[in-house]
Design a protein around this motif. Sequence first.
Motif, PDB file in Angstrom:
ATOM      1  N   SER A  94       0.856  -1.196   0.000  1.00 17.70           N
ATOM      2  CA  SER A  94       0.000   0.000   0.000  1.00 17.70           C
ATOM      3  C   SER A  94       0.883   1.233   0.000  1.00 17.70           C
ATOM      4  O   SER A  94       2.034   1.198   0.436  1.00 17.70           O
ATOM      5  CB  SER A  94      -0.938  -0.005   1.209  1.00 17.70           C
ATOM      6  OG  SER A  94      -0.207  -0.031   2.413  1.00 17.70           O
ATOM      7  N   GLY A  95       0.335   2.314  -0.503  1.00 19.02           N
ATOM      8  CA  GLY A  95       1.102   3.546  -0.595  1.00 19.02           C
ATOM      9  C   GLY A  95       2.006   3.510  -1.811  1.00 19.02           C
ATOM     10  O   GLY A  95       1.855   2.674  -2.704  1.00 19.02           O
ATOM     11  N   ASP A  96       2.954   4.423  -1.827  1.00 21.63           N
ATOM     12  CA  ASP A  96       3.888   4.509  -2.945  1.00 21.63           C
ATOM     13  C   ASP A  96       5.232   4.938  -2.389  1.00 21.63           C
ATOM     14  O   ASP A  96       5.349   5.336  -1.239  1.00 21.63           O
ATOM     15  CB  ASP A  96       3.365   5.509  -3.981  1.00 21.63           C
ATOM     16  CG  ASP A  96       3.912   5.253  -5.375  1.00 21.63           C
ATOM     17  OD1 ASP A  96       4.802   4.388  -5.514  1.00 21.63           O
ATOM     18  OD2 ASP A  96       3.468   5.928  -6.306  1.00 21.63           O
ATOM     19  N   PHE A  97       6.246   4.868  -3.226  1.00 20.18           N
ATOM     20  CA  PHE A  97       7.573   5.274  -2.799  1.00 20.18           C
ATOM     21  C   PHE A  97       7.591   6.771  -2.563  1.00 20.18           C
ATOM     22  O   PHE A  97       6.869   7.496  -3.217  1.00 20.18           O
ATOM     23  CB  PHE A  97       8.610   4.872  -3.856  1.00 20.18           C
ATOM     24  CG  PHE A  97       8.724   3.384  -3.996  1.00 20.18           C
ATOM     25  CD1 PHE A  97       9.179   2.608  -2.948  1.00 20.18           C
ATOM     26  CD2 PHE A  97       8.360   2.765  -5.167  1.00 20.18           C
ATOM     27  CE1 PHE A  97       9.270   1.232  -3.070  1.00 20.18           C
ATOM     28  CE2 PHE A  97       8.452   1.386  -5.303  1.00 20.18           C
ATOM     29  CZ  PHE A  97       8.904   0.627  -4.249  1.00 20.18           C
ATOM     30  N   PRO A  98       8.321   7.276  -1.598  1.00 16.83           N
ATOM     31  CA  PRO A  98       9.447   6.625  -0.964  1.00 16.83           C
ATOM     32  C   PRO A  98       9.094   5.748   0.232  1.00 16.83           C
ATOM     33  O   PRO A  98       9.967   5.071   0.757  1.00 16.83           O
ATOM     34  CB  PRO A  98      10.318   7.801  -0.514  1.00 16.83           C
ATOM     35  CG  PRO A  98       9.340   8.889  -0.220  1.00 16.83           C
ATOM     36  CD  PRO A  98       8.226   8.688  -1.222  1.00 16.83           C
ATOM     37  N   ASP A  99       7.861   5.745   0.680  1.00 19.12           N
ATOM     38  CA  ASP A  99       7.495   4.945   1.856  1.00 19.12           C
ATOM     39  C   ASP A  99       6.336   4.017   1.550  1.00 19.12           C
ATOM     40  O   ASP A  99       5.196   4.265   1.952  1.00 19.12           O
ATOM     41  CB  ASP A  99       7.123   5.861   3.031  1.00 19.12           C
ATOM     42  CG  ASP A  99       8.302   6.690   3.497  1.00 19.12           C
ATOM     43  OD1 ASP A  99       9.391   6.121   3.627  1.00 19.12           O
ATOM     44  OD2 ASP A  99       8.122   7.902   3.724  1.00 19.12           O
ATOM     45  N   MET A 100       6.609   2.930   0.858  1.00 23.55           N
ATOM     46  CA  MET A 100       5.584   1.938   0.546  1.00 23.55           C
ATOM     47  C   MET A 100       5.495   0.954   1.713  1.00 23.55           C
ATOM     48  O   MET A 100       6.517   0.471   2.200  1.00 23.55           O
ATOM     49  CB  MET A 100       5.946   1.190  -0.737  1.00 23.55           C
ATOM     50  CG  MET A 100       4.954   0.092  -1.093  1.00 23.55           C
ATOM     51  SD  MET A 100       5.398  -0.742  -2.625  1.00 23.55           S
ATOM     52  CE  MET A 100       4.765   0.432  -3.806  1.00 23.55           C
ATOM     53  N   ASP A 101       4.292   0.685   2.163  1.00 21.33           N
ATOM     54  CA  ASP A 101       4.089  -0.275   3.247  1.00 21.33           C
ATOM     55  C   ASP A 101       3.855  -1.665   2.679  1.00 21.33           C
ATOM     56  O   ASP A 101       3.214  -1.825   1.641  1.00 21.33           O
ATOM     57  CB  ASP A 101       2.889   0.133   4.108  1.00 21.33           C
ATOM     58  CG  ASP A 101       3.168   1.380   4.927  1.00 21.33           C
ATOM     59  OD1 ASP A 101       4.313   1.515   5.413  1.00 21.33           O
ATOM     60  OD2 ASP A 101       2.260   2.210   5.080  1.00 21.33           O
ATOM     61  N   ALA A 102       4.376  -2.660   3.388  1.00 19.77           N
ATOM     62  CA  ALA A 102       4.198  -4.052   2.984  1.00 19.77           C
ATOM     63  C   ALA A 102       3.831  -4.873   4.210  1.00 19.77           C
ATOM     64  O   ALA A 102       4.486  -4.784   5.254  1.00 19.77           O
ATOM     65  CB  ALA A 102       5.477  -4.598   2.355  1.00 19.77           C
ATOM     66  N   ALA A 103       2.756  -5.648   4.082  1.00 21.02           N
ATOM     67  CA  ALA A 103       2.379  -6.624   5.106  1.00 21.02           C
ATOM     68  C   ALA A 103       2.689  -7.991   4.494  1.00 21.02           C
ATOM     69  O   ALA A 103       2.209  -8.316   3.413  1.00 21.02           O
ATOM     70  CB  ALA A 103       0.908  -6.507   5.445  1.00 21.02           C
ATOM     71  N   VAL A 104       3.527  -8.774   5.174  1.00 17.30           N
ATOM     72  CA  VAL A 104       4.030 -10.020   4.607  1.00 17.30           C
ATOM     73  C   VAL A 104       3.823 -11.166   5.590  1.00 17.30           C
ATOM     74  O   VAL A 104       4.019 -11.000   6.797  1.00 17.30           O
ATOM     75  CB  VAL A 104       5.541  -9.906   4.289  1.00 17.30           C
ATOM     76  CG1 VAL A 104       6.055 -11.164   3.611  1.00 17.30           C
ATOM     77  CG2 VAL A 104       5.844  -8.683   3.448  1.00 17.30           C
ATOM     78  N   THR A 105       3.438 -12.327   5.064  1.00 14.48           N
ATOM     79  CA  THR A 105       3.421 -13.552   5.865  1.00 14.48           C
ATOM     80  C   THR A 105       4.220 -14.608   5.124  1.00 14.48           C
ATOM     81  O   THR A 105       4.218 -14.663   3.892  1.00 14.48           O
ATOM     82  CB  THR A 105       2.000 -14.089   6.129  1.00 14.48           C
ATOM     83  OG1 THR A 105       1.369 -14.360   4.889  1.00 14.48           O
ATOM     84  CG2 THR A 105       1.166 -13.115   6.940  1.00 14.48           C
ATOM     85  N   ILE A 106       4.908 -15.435   5.891  1.00 18.29           N
ATOM     86  CA  ILE A 106       5.653 -16.570   5.343  1.00 18.29           C
ATOM     87  C   ILE A 106       5.086 -17.823   5.996  1.00 18.29           C
ATOM     88  O   ILE A 106       5.118 -17.957   7.228  1.00 18.29           O
ATOM     89  CB  ILE A 106       7.156 -16.471   5.641  1.00 18.29           C
ATOM     90  CG1 ILE A 106       7.736 -15.195   5.044  1.00 18.29           C
ATOM     91  CG2 ILE A 106       7.890 -17.707   5.114  1.00 18.29           C
ATOM     92  CD1 ILE A 106       9.186 -14.946   5.414  1.00 18.29           C
ATOM     93  N   CYS A 107       4.544 -18.718   5.166  1.00 16.37           N
ATOM     94  CA  CYS A 107       3.898 -19.927   5.681  1.00 16.37           C
ATOM     95  C   CYS A 107       4.401 -21.167   4.952  1.00 16.37           C
ATOM     96  O   CYS A 107       4.902 -21.083   3.833  1.00 16.37           O
ATOM     97  CB  CYS A 107       2.384 -19.831   5.522  1.00 16.37           C
ATOM     98  SG  CYS A 107       1.664 -18.432   6.421  1.00 16.37           S
ATOM     99  N   CYS A 108       4.224 -22.288   5.590  1.00 16.12           N
ATOM    100  CA  CYS A 108       4.458 -23.589   4.988  1.00 16.12           C
ATOM    101  C   CYS A 108       3.247 -24.432   5.363  1.00 16.12           C
ATOM    102  O   CYS A 108       3.089 -24.807   6.527  1.00 16.12           O
ATOM    103  CB  CYS A 108       5.744 -24.216   5.504  1.00 16.12           C
ATOM    104  SG  CYS A 108       6.082 -25.844   4.788  1.00 16.12           S
ATOM    105  N   GLY A 109       2.376 -24.656   4.385  1.00 15.40           N
ATOM    106  CA  GLY A 109       1.134 -25.358   4.685  1.00 15.40           C
ATOM    107  C   GLY A 109       0.328 -24.568   5.699  1.00 15.40           C
ATOM    108  O   GLY A 109       0.094 -23.376   5.542  1.00 15.40           O
ATOM    109  N   GLU A 110      -0.059 -25.216   6.772  1.00 14.57           N
ATOM    110  CA  GLU A 110      -0.863 -24.581   7.825  1.00 14.57           C
ATOM    111  C   GLU A 110      -0.024 -23.753   8.796  1.00 14.57           C
ATOM    112  O   GLU A 110      -0.559 -22.958   9.563  1.00 14.57           O
ATOM    113  CB  GLU A 110      -1.618 -25.661   8.608  1.00 14.57           C
ATOM    114  CG  GLU A 110      -2.523 -26.528   7.761  1.00 14.57           C
ATOM    115  CD  GLU A 110      -3.918 -25.960   7.663  1.00 14.57           C
ATOM    116  OE1 GLU A 110      -4.381 -25.350   8.635  1.00 14.57           O
ATOM    117  OE2 GLU A 110      -4.527 -26.126   6.593  1.00 14.57           O
TER     118      GLU A 110
END
Length: 125
Positions: free
Chosen positions: A94-110
């Motif tokens: 969301s947003g744009d540069f120079p300050d773009m926000d990122a919500a990230v998840t890293i999963c393996c299966g459940e």
Amino acid sequence: MKLQGELYKTVSSSCVEEGRGRAVVELIPESSIYRAHFPGMPVTPGVCLVQMCLDVISEALGRSVTLSSAKDIRFLVPVIPGRELELTVDYTLSGDFPDMDAAVTICCGENCHAKMKLTLAACGN
């Protein structure tokens, strides 16, 4: 430093919808990183998971990004090569540069291994 090819390889990458994407990555258990990080019981270093997310997002955007700030990073379950070979990285931008926000998840299966709220900047800006 890009870790693609050293720590992981991208299996697939797709844009789910505008601002959201998903990449499936496969860890490389023979990586020199694992030989150095807890020999005999390797664990993927948290900083490598963050860099992997930056690499995935950079590839999706077609431009290099760097971490401007980390609002919240939670490592929930260790990522152990050999046990978790394929990881799914889901992200929302969301947003744009120079300050773009990122919500990230890293999963393996459940299992959810990490959740991050990051602020990204374009490299060179």
